[in-house]
Design a protein around this motif. Structure first.
Motif, PDB file in Angstrom:
ATOM      1  N   SER A   1      47.465  28.218  41.649  1.00 57.99           N
ATOM      2  CA  SER A   1      47.195  29.581  42.135  1.00 57.99           C
ATOM      3  C   SER A   1      46.024  30.211  41.396  1.00 57.99           C
ATOM      4  CB  SER A   1      48.443  30.462  42.025  1.00 57.99           C
ATOM      5  OG  SER A   1      48.500  31.194  40.840  1.00 57.99           O
ATOM      6  N   HIS A   2      45.756  29.744  40.169  1.00 52.16           N
ATOM      7  CA  HIS A   2      44.585  30.265  39.441  1.00 52.16           C
ATOM      8  C   HIS A   2      43.296  29.893  40.159  1.00 52.16           C
ATOM      9  CE1 HIS A   2      46.894  31.790  36.123  1.00 52.16           C
ATOM     10  NE2 HIS A   2      47.427  30.615  35.888  1.00 52.16           N
ATOM     11  N   PHE A   3      43.248  28.675  40.702  1.00 55.48           N
ATOM     12  CA  PHE A   3      42.061  28.280  41.464  1.00 55.48           C
ATOM     13  C   PHE A   3      41.931  29.077  42.748  1.00 55.48           C
ATOM     14  CE2 PHE A   3      41.874  24.157  39.098  1.00 55.48           C
ATOM     15  CZ  PHE A   3      40.583  24.326  38.642  1.00 55.48           C
ATOM     16  N   SER A   4      43.060  29.287  43.418  1.00 54.97           N
ATOM     17  CA  SER A   4      43.034  30.028  44.671  1.00 54.97           C
ATOM     18  C   SER A   4      42.424  31.416  44.486  1.00 54.97           C
ATOM     19  CB  SER A   4      44.454  30.139  45.236  1.00 54.97           C
ATOM     20  OG  SER A   4      44.451  30.812  46.466  1.00 54.97           O
ATOM     21  N   TRP A   5      42.910  32.140  43.471  1.00 56.05           N
ATOM     22  CA  TRP A   5      42.438  33.510  43.267  1.00 56.05           C
ATOM     23  C   TRP A   5      41.097  33.556  42.530  1.00 56.05           C
ATOM     24  CZ3 TRP A   5      44.253  36.463  46.631  1.00 56.05           C
ATOM     25  CH2 TRP A   5      45.562  36.302  47.098  1.00 56.05           C
ATOM     26  N   GLY A   6      40.791  32.531  41.745  1.00 57.38           N
ATOM     27  CA  GLY A   6      39.473  32.483  41.129  1.00 57.38           C
ATOM     28  C   GLY A   6      38.383  32.324  42.173  1.00 57.38           C
ATOM     29  N   LEU A   7      38.595  31.408  43.118  1.00 54.46           N
ATOM     30  CA  LEU A   7      37.631  31.211  44.199  1.00 54.46           C
ATOM     31  C   LEU A   7      37.568  32.429  45.105  1.00 54.46           C
ATOM     32  CD1 LEU A   7      38.465  27.498  45.087  1.00 54.46           C
ATOM     33  CD2 LEU A   7      36.414  28.323  43.930  1.00 54.46           C
ATOM     34  N   TRP A   8      38.735  32.986  45.394  1.00 56.45           N
ATOM     35  CA  TRP A   8      38.795  34.209  46.216  1.00 56.45           C
ATOM     36  C   TRP A   8      37.964  35.325  45.582  1.00 56.45           C
ATOM     37  CZ3 TRP A   8      40.733  38.887  44.514  1.00 56.45           C
ATOM     38  CH2 TRP A   8      40.934  39.876  45.477  1.00 56.45           C
ATOM     39  N   ALA A   9      38.084  35.479  44.269  1.00 55.61           N
ATOM     40  CA  ALA A   9      37.352  36.548  43.577  1.00 55.61           C
ATOM     41  C   ALA A   9      35.844  36.324  43.642  1.00 55.61           C
ATOM     42  CB  ALA A   9      37.820  36.650  42.121  1.00 55.61           C
ATOM     43  N   LEU A  10      35.419  35.069  43.572  1.00 50.32           N
ATOM     44  CA  LEU A  10      33.988  34.781  43.710  1.00 50.32           C
ATOM     45  C   LEU A  10      33.487  35.194  45.093  1.00 50.32           C
ATOM     46  CD1 LEU A  10      33.637  31.280  41.993  1.00 50.32           C
ATOM     47  CD2 LEU A  10      32.896  33.490  41.101  1.00 50.32           C
ATOM     48  N   LEU A  11      34.297  34.931  46.114  1.00 54.60           N
ATOM     49  CA  LEU A  11      33.915  35.338  47.469  1.00 54.60           C
ATOM     50  C   LEU A  11      33.863  36.859  47.587  1.00 54.60           C
ATOM     51  CD1 LEU A  11      35.972  32.801  49.588  1.00 54.60           C
ATOM     52  CD2 LEU A  11      33.485  32.977  49.477  1.00 54.60           C
ATOM     53  N   GLN A  12      34.853  37.521  47.002  1.00 56.38           N
ATOM     54  CA  GLN A  12      34.881  38.978  47.052  1.00 56.38           C
ATOM     55  C   GLN A  12      33.662  39.577  46.344  1.00 56.38           C
ATOM     56  OE1 GLN A  12      36.746  40.026  49.425  1.00 56.38           O
ATOM     57  NE2 GLN A  12      38.356  41.169  48.410  1.00 56.38           N
ATOM     58  N   SER A  13      33.260  38.972  45.244  1.00 55.64           N
ATOM     59  CA  SER A  13      32.094  39.482  44.515  1.00 55.64           C
ATOM     60  C   SER A  13      30.836  39.395  45.366  1.00 55.64           C
ATOM     61  CB  SER A  13      31.895  38.703  43.210  1.00 55.64           C
ATOM     62  OG  SER A  13      31.414  37.394  43.466  1.00 55.64           O
ATOM     63  N   ARG A  14      30.846  38.451  46.279  1.00 52.06           N
ATOM     64  CA  ARG A  14      29.688  38.256  47.159  1.00 52.06           C
ATOM     65  C   ARG A  14      29.641  39.284  48.278  1.00 52.06           C
ATOM     66  NH1 ARG A  14      25.706  37.727  49.888  1.00 52.06           N
ATOM     67  NH2 ARG A  14      24.764  35.817  50.710  1.00 52.06           N
ATOM     68  N   TYR A  15      30.832  39.665  48.807  1.00 50.07           N
ATOM     69  CA  TYR A  15      30.850  40.462  50.032  1.00 50.07           C
ATOM     70  C   TYR A  15      31.501  41.846  49.918  1.00 50.07           C
ATOM     71  CZ  TYR A  15      29.725  35.971  52.223  1.00 50.07           C
ATOM     72  OH  TYR A  15      29.132  34.792  52.575  1.00 50.07           O
ATOM     73  N   SER A  16      32.435  42.022  49.005  1.00 51.80           N
ATOM     74  CA  SER A  16      33.246  43.238  49.013  1.00 51.80           C
ATOM     75  C   SER A  16      32.458  44.482  48.604  1.00 51.80           C
ATOM     76  CB  SER A  16      34.450  43.069  48.075  1.00 51.80           C
ATOM     77  OG  SER A  16      35.229  44.252  48.058  1.00 51.80           O
ATOM     78  N   THR A  17      32.822  45.618  49.211  1.00 47.42           N
ATOM     79  CA  THR A  17      32.240  46.913  48.833  1.00 47.42           C
ATOM     80  C   THR A  17      33.182  47.686  47.905  1.00 47.42           C
ATOM     81  OG1 THR A  17      33.196  47.976  50.809  1.00 47.42           O
ATOM     82  CG2 THR A  17      30.964  47.101  51.003  1.00 47.42           C
ATOM     83  N   ILE A  18      34.329  47.085  47.564  1.00 45.56           N
ATOM     84  CA  ILE A  18      35.307  47.731  46.690  1.00 45.56           C
ATOM     85  C   ILE A  18      34.834  47.664  45.249  1.00 45.56           C
ATOM     86  CG2 ILE A  18      37.679  47.553  45.798  1.00 45.56           C
ATOM     87  CD1 ILE A  18      38.496  46.584  48.599  1.00 45.56           C
ATOM     88  N   ASP A  19      35.026  48.762  44.528  1.00 49.65           N
ATOM     89  CA  ASP A  19      34.585  48.870  43.136  1.00 49.65           C
ATOM     90  C   ASP A  19      35.578  48.143  42.217  1.00 49.65           C
ATOM     91  OD1 ASP A  19      33.358  49.561  40.770  1.00 49.65           O
ATOM     92  OD2 ASP A  19      34.138  51.611  40.741  1.00 49.65           O
ATOM     93  N   PHE A  20      35.315  46.857  42.015  1.00 49.51           N
ATOM     94  CA  PHE A  20      36.185  46.042  41.158  1.00 49.51           C
ATOM     95  C   PHE A  20      35.344  44.909  40.592  1.00 49.51           C
ATOM     96  CE2 PHE A  20      39.178  42.530  40.401  1.00 49.51           C
ATOM     97  CZ  PHE A  20      40.138  43.172  39.634  1.00 49.51           C
ATOM     98  N   ASP A  21      35.598  44.550  39.331  1.00 50.09           N
ATOM     99  CA  ASP A  21      34.822  43.495  38.676  1.00 50.09           C
ATOM    100  C   ASP A  21      35.410  42.131  39.039  1.00 50.09           C
ATOM    101  OD1 ASP A  21      33.318  41.888  37.075  1.00 50.09           O
ATOM    102  OD2 ASP A  21      33.624  43.027  35.228  1.00 50.09           O
ATOM    103  N   PHE A  22      35.038  41.651  40.216  1.00 49.47           N
ATOM    104  CA  PHE A  22      35.586  40.392  40.709  1.00 49.47           C
ATOM    105  C   PHE A  22      35.148  39.198  39.863  1.00 49.47           C
ATOM    106  CE2 PHE A  22      35.721  43.031  44.592  1.00 49.47           C
ATOM    107  CZ  PHE A  22      37.050  42.858  44.926  1.00 49.47           C
ATOM    108  N   LEU A  23      33.941  39.224  39.334  1.00 44.51           N
ATOM    109  CA  LEU A  23      33.458  38.087  38.572  1.00 44.51           C
ATOM    110  C   LEU A  23      34.255  37.900  37.277  1.00 44.51           C
ATOM    111  CD1 LEU A  23      29.594  38.371  39.033  1.00 44.51           C
ATOM    112  CD2 LEU A  23      31.196  36.919  40.257  1.00 44.51           C
ATOM    113  N   THR A  24      34.531  38.996  36.588  1.00 38.96           N
ATOM    114  CA  THR A  24      35.326  38.914  35.364  1.00 38.96           C
ATOM    115  C   THR A  24      36.736  38.446  35.679  1.00 38.96           C
ATOM    116  OG1 THR A  24      34.043  40.628  34.258  1.00 38.96           O
ATOM    117  CG2 THR A  24      36.257  40.242  33.419  1.00 38.96           C
ATOM    118  N   TYR A  25      37.284  38.915  36.798  1.00 40.46           N
ATOM    119  CA  TYR A  25      38.613  38.487  37.205  1.00 40.46           C
ATOM    120  C   TYR A  25      38.624  36.984  37.486  1.00 40.46           C
ATOM    121  CZ  TYR A  25      42.997  38.194  39.795  1.00 40.46           C
ATOM    122  OH  TYR A  25      44.254  37.851  40.221  1.00 40.46           O
ATOM    123  N   ALA A  26      37.602  36.496  38.150  1.00 36.46           N
ATOM    124  CA  ALA A  26      37.519  35.071  38.459  1.00 36.46           C
ATOM    125  C   ALA A  26      37.525  34.226  37.188  1.00 36.46           C
ATOM    126  CB  ALA A  26      36.261  34.777  39.279  1.00 36.46           C
TER     127      ALA A  26
END
Length: 365
Positions: free
Chosen positions: A320-345
């Motif tokens: 599940s760490h891989f699932s959400w790590g990859l998901w966070a990388l995608l979110q960092s690319r596209y999301s407009t939500i104010d969240f540090d996706f890269l650090t989370y990944a």
């Protein structure tokens, strides 16, 4: 005003049994209130539109969520979820709606009022949203275990076996990440902070090979059971799970392991909060007792059964760490939500490699 709102077209206002109301409106973030009010005129025609109040929920990191109401007592609240930018790349919206309705039909989820072009409207579940402290309270975590067991016991509508979504979803994420590396910011960060794309791909393939030998049952799963997706109603003594974007058939042990990972939090990840073995075993014993009851089995649970499931859960928690790590990388690319996706990944990838050898070495009783 958005042109999609001026010419509002509503389909299936009197749907046949089994259909979901669809309202042909696009909710534009730049003209949010006007769009939402136009939507609510169809859902709550008796509401006076000038009295409509909006409450923004800030916990979500995939979509925008808005509570809408007119009365101060907030007895009738409609939740409007506006899908995050480009989330259709990795979220199956038809599957979400289908599982939403299945869970509601089994009294495990809220009512879905309608879909619209870029979101859904649904019933507000009253109660307290769990946090990283409440989720470890014995009374509450046992309710969570029981509710998950009930959901895992829901059978496919057609009675046919369904294939777990895990490996297909990871493959999709990998493909999307590879394509999105044209974004230099993500690409440079990826090279600096996490193992290479090829290493991650090979790790996932190795996990697939090893975990497929475990034979964890394929069941209907939530797949995203973080604290904010659990509502606790103390007065009525129940918990309900919300948000079914990632729901679907998956491995039983994955859903549980993913939930245990979420004890660490999201906005400020702290793996010191990962549940103790004692908590996990008590949680699993409660889960197994309810799961057996729901499946017409003798509800007695042995230590051997708990220990076996514990090892399965630990191993599936890794992936599940891989699932959400990859998901966070995608979110960092596209999301407009104010969240540090890269650090989370990076927190998810790092914890995987920290726990990998110890966890994969665990032996079954």
């Amino acid at each position: 005003m958005n042109s999609n709102v001026v010419n509002v077209e509503t389909r299936n206002m009197e749907p046949q049994a089994g259909s979901v109301l669809y309202i042909d409106i696009f909710v534009d973030e730049s003209d949010l209130k006007s769009c939402v009010v136009s939507l609510l005129k169809k859902l709550r025609p008796h509401w006076k539109h000038t009295d409509i109040k909006l409450k923004f929920f800030t916990e979500g990191i995939t979509n925008m969520l808005i509570g809408c109401y007119t009365d101060e007592s907030m007895e009738d609240i409609i939740l409007v979820r506006v899908y995050g930018k480009k989330t259709e790349l990795f979220v199956d919206r038809e599957n979400e709606v289908r599982n939403f309705r299945i869970l509601h039909s089994h009294s495990c989820g809220p009512e879905l009022y309608c879909t619209f072009q870029n979101g859904i409207c649904y019933e507000f579940v009253k109660g307290t949203v769990l946090d990283k402290w409440l989720v470890r309270e014995p009374t509450i975590y046992r309710l969570v275990a029981m509710e998950m067991a009930r959901i895992h016991s829901i059978k496919p509508e057609n009675g046919h076996p369904v294939k777990p979504v895990l490996w297909k979803k990871l493959s999709t994420y990998l493909s999307l990440i590879n394509a999105s590396m044209i974004d230099s910011r993500v690409s440079e960060w990826f090279q600096r902070e996490v193992p290479s794309f090829d290493i991650i791909a090979s790790e996932i393939e190795a996990l697939k090979k090893q975990l497929s030998e475990i034979k964890s049952p394929a069941v209907l799963c939530h797949n995203d059971l973080l604290c904010k997706n659990i509502i606790y109603n103390k007065a009525k003594g129940f918990v309900k799970f919300i948000d079914y974007e990632y729901s679907g058939c998956n491995y039983q042990a994955y859903d549980i392991g993913n939930h245990f990972n979420e004890f660490a939090g999201v906005s400020d990840v702290n793996y010191k909060l990962y549940p103790s073995q004692e908590l996990q075993r008590d949680w699993l014993a409660t889960y197994l007792e309810t799961y057996k009851q729901c499946n017409s089995m003798e509800p007695t649970v042995t230590d051997l059964e708990v220990n076996k499931l514990y090892v399965q859960v630990c191993k599936y928690a890794l992936v599940s760490h891989f699932s959400w790590g990859l998901w966070a990388l995608l979110q960092s690319r596209y999301s407009t939500i104010d969240f540090d996706f890269l650090t989370y990944a990076v927190s998810r990838f790092n914890y995987y490699f920290k726990k990998k050898n110890e966890t994969l070495a665990m032996q079954f009783p």
